[in-house]
Design an enzyme around this catalytic site. Structure first.
Site, PDB file in Angstrom:
ATOM      1  CG  ASN A 139      47.104  82.458  23.436  1.00  0.00           C
ATOM      2  OD1 ASN A 139      47.459  82.938  24.251  1.00  0.00           O
ATOM      3  ND2 ASN A 139      47.611  82.704  22.314  1.00  0.00           N
ATOM      4  CG  HIS A 181      20.763  75.730  30.868  1.00  0.00           C
ATOM      5  ND1 HIS A 181      20.936  75.627  32.405  1.00  0.00           N
ATOM      6  CD2 HIS A 181      21.845  76.519  30.561  1.00  0.00           C
ATOM      7  CE1 HIS A 181      22.062  75.911  32.626  1.00  0.00           C
ATOM      8  NE2 HIS A 181      22.532  76.575  31.491  1.00  0.00           N
ATOM      9  N   GLY A 187      40.689  83.048  17.914  1.00  0.00           N
ATOM     10  CA  GLY A 187      40.473  83.673  19.282  1.00  0.00           C
ATOM     11  C   GLY A 187      38.981  84.131  19.168  1.00  0.00           C
TER      12      GLY A 187
END
Length: 184
Positions: free
Chosen positions: A85, A115, A142
Site C-alpha cells: 500500500n 550499522h 500498516g
C-alpha cells in the site's frame, strides 16, 4: 583482486556507502522513483511496467501503490500478487524477498541496512546489510517496521505498528514493540 564497495555491499560485508559507484546507483534509483511516484493516478498495469524496469524480480499481478521509496530497487524481489500500500519504504542494501500473495499495509518500513556498533567504524562511513525474507501469504499491518536480518514465515500476521526485531515463525501472529508471538 580487490572487491568494489558495491560488491562488498551485495555480499553483506562492511562497505563505504559514499563510494561513487554506490552513489551513482542511488541517483539512478532516485530518478526512477521520481517517475514512479508521479504515476499515482495511472492504472496498476502501468505501475507494473515501471516496477519491472528497476526491481530485481516482479511477479505477475504484483502492485506497489505510489508513493514508494527504496535505496536501489535491484535488491527487491516480489512474488505474484504481492500488494504494498501507499508510503512503503524498503532500504534494500541487501536482498528483500517478498513471497507471493503477501499484503503489506501503508507506511510499512523494511530495513536491510545496518550499522556497526563500533563508533570509529560508523564515523568512517562503514555500514552493512542483512537480508529480509518475507514468506508467502503474509499480512503486515500498516506502520510496521521490519528490521535487518528478519525472516517472516509463510501465512504469518504482523500487527499494525509492530517492530519486528527477530524471526517470525510460519503461521504466527505477532504484535507490539518489540513484536512478540500472540496466542489465538
Amino acid at each position: 583482486m580487490t572487491r568494489s564497495e558495491k560488491e562488498k555491499m551485495l555480499a553483506g560485508e562492511m562497505y563505504n556507502a559514499a563510494d561513487p559507484e554506490i552513489q551513482a546507483d542511488l541517483l539512478v534509483t532516485g530518478a526512477w522513483l521520481k517517475r514512479y511516484n508521479n504515476t499515482l493516478g495511472d492504472p496498476a498495469d502501468q505501475w507494473h511496467v515501471l516496477l519491472c524496469e528497476r526491481l530485481g524480480e516482479v511477479g505477475p499481478g504484483a502492485v506497489i501503490r505510489p508513493p514508494f521509496h527504496c535505496d536501489y530497487g535491484f535488491n527487491i524481489r516480489i512474488g505474484a500478487h504481492v500488494y504494498l500500500n501507499f508510503n512503503c519504504v524498503i532500504l534494500d542494501v541487501a536482498e528483500v524477498t517478498i513471497g507471493e500473495g503477501t499484503a503489506i499495509g501503508p507506511a510499512v518500513q523494511i530495513y536491510t541496512a545496518d550499522h556497526p556498533h563500533d563508533p570509529e567504524q560508523r564515523q568512517a562511513g562503514l555500514q552493512f546489510g542483512r537480508p529480509v525474507r518475507i514468506g508467502r501469504h503474509v499480512w503486515i499491518g500498516g506502520g510496521a517496521i521490519i528490521l535487518p536480518g528478519v525472516t517472516i514465515g509463510d501465512n504469518a500476521v504482523v500487527g499494525a505498528g509492530s517492530v519486528v526485531t527477530r524471526d517470525v515463525p510460519a503461521g504466527a501472529k505477532v504484535l507490539g514493540s518489540p513484536a512478540r508471538v500472540k496466542g489465538c
